[in-house]
Design an enzyme around this catalytic site. Structure first.
Site, PDB file in Angstrom:
ATOM      1  N   THR A  83      55.673  13.131 -13.601  1.00 17.91           N
ATOM      2  CA  THR A  83      55.883  14.425 -13.219  1.00 17.91           C
ATOM      3  C   THR A  83      54.563  15.208 -12.599  1.00 17.91           C
ATOM      4  O   THR A  83      53.410  14.939 -13.312  1.00 17.91           O
ATOM      5  CB  THR A  83      56.060  15.191 -14.777  1.00 17.91           C
ATOM      6  N   CYS A 198      57.472  18.717  -7.134  1.00 17.33           N
ATOM      7  CA  CYS A 198      58.226  18.546  -8.335  1.00 17.33           C
ATOM      8  C   CYS A 198      58.850  17.250  -8.121  1.00 17.33           C
ATOM      9  O   CYS A 198      59.641  17.071  -7.077  1.00 17.33           O
ATOM     10  CB  CYS A 198      59.176  19.711  -8.640  1.00 17.33           C
ATOM     11  N   GLU A 200      61.504  16.024  -9.228  1.00 19.85           N
ATOM     12  CA  GLU A 200      62.991  16.021  -9.269  1.00 19.85           C
ATOM     13  C   GLU A 200      63.448  16.702  -7.771  1.00 19.85           C
ATOM     14  O   GLU A 200      64.522  16.375  -7.290  1.00 19.85           O
ATOM     15  CB  GLU A 200      63.659  17.060 -10.205  1.00 19.85           C
TER      16      GLU A 200
END
Length: 231
Positions: A83, A198, A200
């Site tokens: 992350t 990020c 995602e």
């Protein structure tokens, strides 16, 4: 091949992408039945996100440090925090272990510098866009000038990450909003690239959506981790 320890589950949606990429990249490089040697610690992301939004970074850091130590004790030879945002705590994690940490911002910055760019847009969580741990590293260590959206843009980008992508929701309207935000930044802030800061965000947009270079931090980080594992 070295064994990589993965601090994942933040969210598991992108950790699943990491797992696939790490194994695919090893297979591409070594061929045949080769795959990555991995140890995974997967958090309950609700416990992490609660601490993030409460500003309890010390509490979040304690969780990461404990997990990192357990991965090292289990045989990990290098550590990957899966992350961008939780690299805010990279220093605390590094201080608690004796194995190398492959830093996502360093890998990303090297890719941007290699492409000859200096002023990339940075789309990420509010924490990554507004705090200095990531932008400052890109600027101070690599001479980059990362640009973030205005307040409304940051709110939109952050909301989509937590309310949609981290929950497995990929929405066409949100994709259009991201593309429009990048177009605005290209017009008004003279960006020369885009960092998907990020892990995602790779679920929503990619290079095919833009005419400027796009840097997918998830893939870049995975490539750097495999470089280390095979070194």
């Amino acid at each position: 091949m070295k064994t990589l320890g993965l601090l994942g589950g933040m969210s598991w949606e992108s950790t699943a992408i990491y797992y696939r990429l790490l194994n695919e990249i090893v297979r591409e490089r070594l061929g045949g039945l080769h795959s990555a040697k991995l140890l995974l610690w997967s958090f309950n992301f609700a416990e992490i996100a609660e601490r993030q939004h409460a500003g309890d970074w010390e509490g979040a850091g304690a969780l990461l440090v404990e997990a990192a130590r357990r991965l090292e004790a289990a045989g990990a030879q290098g550590l990957v925090i899966c992350t961008n945002t939780m690299h805010k705590l990279a220093g605390a994690v590094e201080a608690a272990i004796s194995i190398p940490l492959i830093h996502i911002a360093d890998a990303t910055a090297c890719a941007v510098v290699e492409a000859g760019l200096r002023r990339p847009a940075l789309l990420a969580t509010r924490f990554t866009m507004e705090q200095d741990f990531y932008r400052g590293r890109l600027a101070d260590k690599y001479g980059l000038q990362p640009v973030v959206p205005d307040q409304a843009g940051r709110d939109m980008v952050h909301r989509v990450i937590y309310d949609e992508l981290c929950q497995g929701v990929v929405d066409g309207d949100s994709k259009a909003a991201y593309v429009e935000e990048v177009a605005r930044m290209l017009r008004d802030q003279k960006i020369d690239g885009l960092i998907m800061g990020c892990t995602e965000i790779t679920m929503l947009i990619g290079q095919d959506d833009f005419d400027i270079p796009v840097f997918d931090t998830t893939r870049i980080h995975a490539e750097a981790a495999v470089d280390f594992a095979l070194s």
